[in-house]
Design a protein around this motif. Sequence first.
Motif, PDB file in Angstrom:
ATOM      1  N   GLY A 130     -46.240  14.704  21.368  1.00  9.65           N
ATOM      2  CA  GLY A 130     -45.755  15.387  22.554  1.00  9.65           C
ATOM      3  C   GLY A 130     -44.522  16.222  22.276  1.00  9.65           C
ATOM      4  N   GLU A 131     -43.594  15.686  21.484  1.00  7.47           N
ATOM      5  CA  GLU A 131     -42.372  16.416  21.147  1.00  7.47           C
ATOM      6  C   GLU A 131     -42.700  17.707  20.393  1.00  7.47           C
ATOM      7  OE1 GLU A 131     -38.550  17.576  20.763  1.00  7.47           O
ATOM      8  OE2 GLU A 131     -39.283  15.917  21.987  1.00  7.47           O
ATOM      9  N   THR A 132     -43.646  17.643  19.474  1.00  6.13           N
ATOM     10  CA  THR A 132     -44.019  18.814  18.690  1.00  6.13           C
ATOM     11  C   THR A 132     -44.711  19.862  19.546  1.00  6.13           C
ATOM     12  OG1 THR A 132     -44.297  17.383  16.766  1.00  6.13           O
ATOM     13  CG2 THR A 132     -45.236  19.577  16.625  1.00  6.13           C
ATOM     14  N   LEU A 133     -45.645  19.442  20.376  1.00  4.39           N
ATOM     15  CA  LEU A 133     -46.354  20.384  21.244  1.00  4.39           C
ATOM     16  C   LEU A 133     -45.409  21.033  22.246  1.00  4.39           C
ATOM     17  CD1 LEU A 133     -49.582  18.272  21.866  1.00  4.39           C
ATOM     18  CD2 LEU A 133     -49.433  20.393  20.560  1.00  4.39           C
ATOM     19  N   SER A 134     -44.459  20.276  22.755  1.00  7.24           N
ATOM     20  CA  SER A 134     -43.470  20.843  23.674  1.00  7.24           C
ATOM     21  C   SER A 134     -42.625  21.905  22.980  1.00  7.24           C
ATOM     22  CB  SER A 134     -42.582  19.725  24.221  1.00  7.24           C
ATOM     23  OG  SER A 134     -41.534  20.254  25.009  1.00  7.24           O
ATOM     24  N   ALA A 135     -42.198  21.624  21.754  1.00  7.80           N
ATOM     25  CA  ALA A 135     -41.383  22.585  21.004  1.00  7.80           C
ATOM     26  C   ALA A 135     -42.136  23.879  20.738  1.00  7.80           C
ATOM     27  CB  ALA A 135     -40.931  21.959  19.690  1.00  7.80           C
ATOM     28  N   ALA A 136     -43.467  23.806  20.659  1.00  4.33           N
ATOM     29  CA  ALA A 136     -44.260  24.999  20.362  1.00  4.33           C
ATOM     30  C   ALA A 136     -44.204  26.033  21.483  1.00  4.33           C
ATOM     31  CB  ALA A 136     -45.712  24.601  20.101  1.00  4.33           C
ATOM     32  N   PHE A 137     -43.755  25.652  22.664  1.00  2.28           N
ATOM     33  CA  PHE A 137     -43.631  26.600  23.767  1.00  2.28           C
ATOM     34  C   PHE A 137     -42.366  27.458  23.657  1.00  2.28           C
ATOM     35  CE2 PHE A 137     -46.577  23.597  25.727  1.00  2.28           C
ATOM     36  CZ  PHE A 137     -47.437  24.440  26.432  1.00  2.28           C
ATOM     37  N   LEU A 138     -41.415  27.046  22.829  1.00  2.00           N
ATOM     38  CA  LEU A 138     -40.120  27.737  22.789  1.00  2.00           C
ATOM     39  C   LEU A 138     -40.236  29.229  22.491  1.00  2.00           C
ATOM     40  CD1 LEU A 138     -37.029  27.742  22.887  1.00  2.00           C
ATOM     41  CD2 LEU A 138     -37.029  26.941  20.503  1.00  2.00           C
ATOM     42  N   PRO A 139     -40.974  29.659  21.450  1.00  3.94           N
ATOM     43  CA  PRO A 139     -41.046  31.105  21.189  1.00  3.94           C
ATOM     44  C   PRO A 139     -41.721  31.899  22.310  1.00  3.94           C
ATOM     45  CG  PRO A 139     -41.733  29.834  19.263  1.00  3.94           C
ATOM     46  CD  PRO A 139     -41.676  28.882  20.418  1.00  3.94           C
ATOM     47  N   GLU A 140     -42.537  31.233  23.132  1.00  2.00           N
ATOM     48  CA  GLU A 140     -43.158  31.922  24.262  1.00  2.00           C
ATOM     49  C   GLU A 140     -42.168  32.142  25.399  1.00  2.00           C
ATOM     50  OE1 GLU A 140     -46.590  29.791  25.547  1.00  2.00           O
ATOM     51  OE2 GLU A 140     -47.550  29.777  23.576  1.00  2.00           O
ATOM     52  N   LEU A 141     -41.133  31.313  25.460  1.00  2.00           N
ATOM     53  CA  LEU A 141     -40.188  31.357  26.570  1.00  2.00           C
ATOM     54  C   LEU A 141     -38.949  32.185  26.257  1.00  2.00           C
ATOM     55  CD1 LEU A 141     -40.331  27.574  27.590  1.00  2.00           C
ATOM     56  CD2 LEU A 141     -41.581  29.482  28.647  1.00  2.00           C
ATOM     57  N   ALA A 142     -38.394  32.043  25.058  1.00  2.00           N
ATOM     58  CA  ALA A 142     -37.096  32.639  24.720  1.00  2.00           C
ATOM     59  C   ALA A 142     -37.249  33.855  23.822  1.00  2.00           C
ATOM     60  CB  ALA A 142     -36.210  31.598  24.034  1.00  2.00           C
ATOM     61  N   ARG A 143     -36.355  34.810  23.997  1.00  2.00           N
ATOM     62  CA  ARG A 143     -36.294  35.947  23.089  1.00  2.00           C
ATOM     63  C   ARG A 143     -35.814  35.472  21.718  1.00  2.00           C
ATOM     64  NH1 ARG A 143     -36.864  40.719  25.833  1.00  2.00           N
ATOM     65  NH2 ARG A 143     -36.459  40.645  28.084  1.00  2.00           N
ATOM     66  N   ARG A 144     -36.184  36.234  20.698  1.00  2.00           N
ATOM     67  CA  ARG A 144     -35.854  35.858  19.331  1.00  2.00           C
ATOM     68  C   ARG A 144     -34.354  35.639  19.143  1.00  2.00           C
ATOM     69  NH1 ARG A 144     -38.217  36.734  14.202  1.00  2.00           N
ATOM     70  NH2 ARG A 144     -36.704  36.999  12.529  1.00  2.00           N
ATOM     71  N   GLU A 145     -33.544  36.518  19.752  1.00  2.00           N
ATOM     72  CA  GLU A 145     -32.097  36.433  19.563  1.00  2.00           C
ATOM     73  C   GLU A 145     -31.455  35.339  20.414  1.00  2.00           C
ATOM     74  OE1 GLU A 145     -32.968  39.630  22.676  1.00  2.00           O
ATOM     75  OE2 GLU A 145     -33.792  38.969  20.740  1.00  2.00           O
ATOM     76  N   ALA A 146     -32.238  34.637  21.226  1.00  2.00           N
ATOM     77  CA  ALA A 146     -31.684  33.598  22.097  1.00  2.00           C
ATOM     78  C   ALA A 146     -32.375  32.251  21.889  1.00  2.00           C
ATOM     79  CB  ALA A 146     -31.797  34.018  23.565  1.00  2.00           C
ATOM     80  N   LEU A 147     -33.083  32.076  20.784  1.00  2.00           N
ATOM     81  CA  LEU A 147     -33.801  30.827  20.545  1.00  2.00           C
ATOM     82  C   LEU A 147     -32.855  29.631  20.480  1.00  2.00           C
ATOM     83  CD1 LEU A 147     -36.426  31.994  17.901  1.00  2.00           C
ATOM     84  CD2 LEU A 147     -36.930  31.113  20.174  1.00  2.00           C
ATOM     85  N   GLY A 148     -31.704  29.803  19.829  1.00  2.00           N
ATOM     86  CA  GLY A 148     -30.757  28.697  19.715  1.00  2.00           C
ATOM     87  C   GLY A 148     -30.212  28.269  21.060  1.00  2.00           C
ATOM     88  N   LYS A 149     -29.877  29.253  21.879  1.00  2.00           N
ATOM     89  CA  LYS A 149     -29.318  28.961  23.191  1.00  2.00           C
ATOM     90  C   LYS A 149     -30.322  28.238  24.084  1.00  2.00           C
ATOM     91  CE  LYS A 149     -28.410  32.675  25.489  1.00  2.00           C
ATOM     92  NZ  LYS A 149     -27.686  33.883  25.906  1.00  2.00           N
TER      93      LYS A 149
END
Length: 356
Positions: A130-149
């Motif tokens: 579940g943790e891995t699948l949830s993390a896979a949504f991050l690039p769909e949500l955040a811009r490249r320059e704001a991934l850390g934030k």
Amino acid sequence: MPLFDQSALNDGVKKREVFGWAMYDFANSGYTTVVLTAVFNSYFVGVVAGKADWATLAWTLALGLSSALVMLVMPALGAFADLRAAKKRLLALSTVACVATTAALALIGPGDIGFAVAAIVLSNLFYAIGETLSAAFLPELARREALGKVSGWGWSFGYLGGMLSLGLSLAYVIWAQGRGQPASQFVPVTMLITAAIYGFASLATFALVRERAVAHRGAADGVAASLVRLRQTWREARRYRDFSWLLACATAYQAGIAVVITLAAVYAEQVLGFEATETMMLIFLVNIAAAVGAFAFGYWQDRSGHKRALGVTLAGWIVMIVVAALATTKGVFWGAAVIAGLCMGSSQSAGRALAG
């Protein structure tokens, strides 16, 4: 500029969807906090295994087996999720399974070694999926320059969920101990509290997060097709040496983090003489520090660079481990715990953003 800036998100992504995504971190943090870090690990060693000489080894072997299963299963499962655009569906299945197996921990009493090992292996496996699948949504949500934030938003909010599960569990433990109940009576209730929060909080994720991926047209279904795709990805990945180094680095530092999460409470109680309530308060402090570290560090990470940010957190981990290893008093161990919290939130957030 507001802390939660719309400009950090991709086109078409609304803040409420990011809130829903962060709610999964909120939901599942109780599992690592209560089950792996603060309560069930000590309960397994001290009560289920009766403080036997092999008890700590049995606990670590159970989690080692679970991690090995994650390494075997997750690559093919991830390939299938990409092939069939099934991240959200698989996330739902793994969540239900983790909630159920976490609740099953409530049935474990003194001497139930086999049942306990099976339940912890499965619950940790489903948690990791579940943790891995949830993390896979991050690039769909955040811009490249704001991934850390944005990653930091999720991790920091997640630690609040861990504090909620742990806080309610601590309140119940204090109440139960005041009435003379043994650990075999009050620890199972904390497992039910954790499972309930996991299940209810994750509902926001499934209500608000969209599956933006599209299934590959004409792609074959099933495990065989996923393995073919995985083999293709492995061949292509050889061209990206930096990502290969990142995987090697993550293997090393996640192993260290796993040891701290798995054995910190056991060490505190068995070596330094912490009581159960003291251990839970210690982990509560760790979660506060981790929430602050993940949130603040994400902003600095996007400005300074992901590689440098991750390097700083790993240096902090080394300092923390040295301090904890030299600790002979509870006060020094408390200090090490604060450093661990700051590094835990920031390193996990930084690693997820760098991979994204």
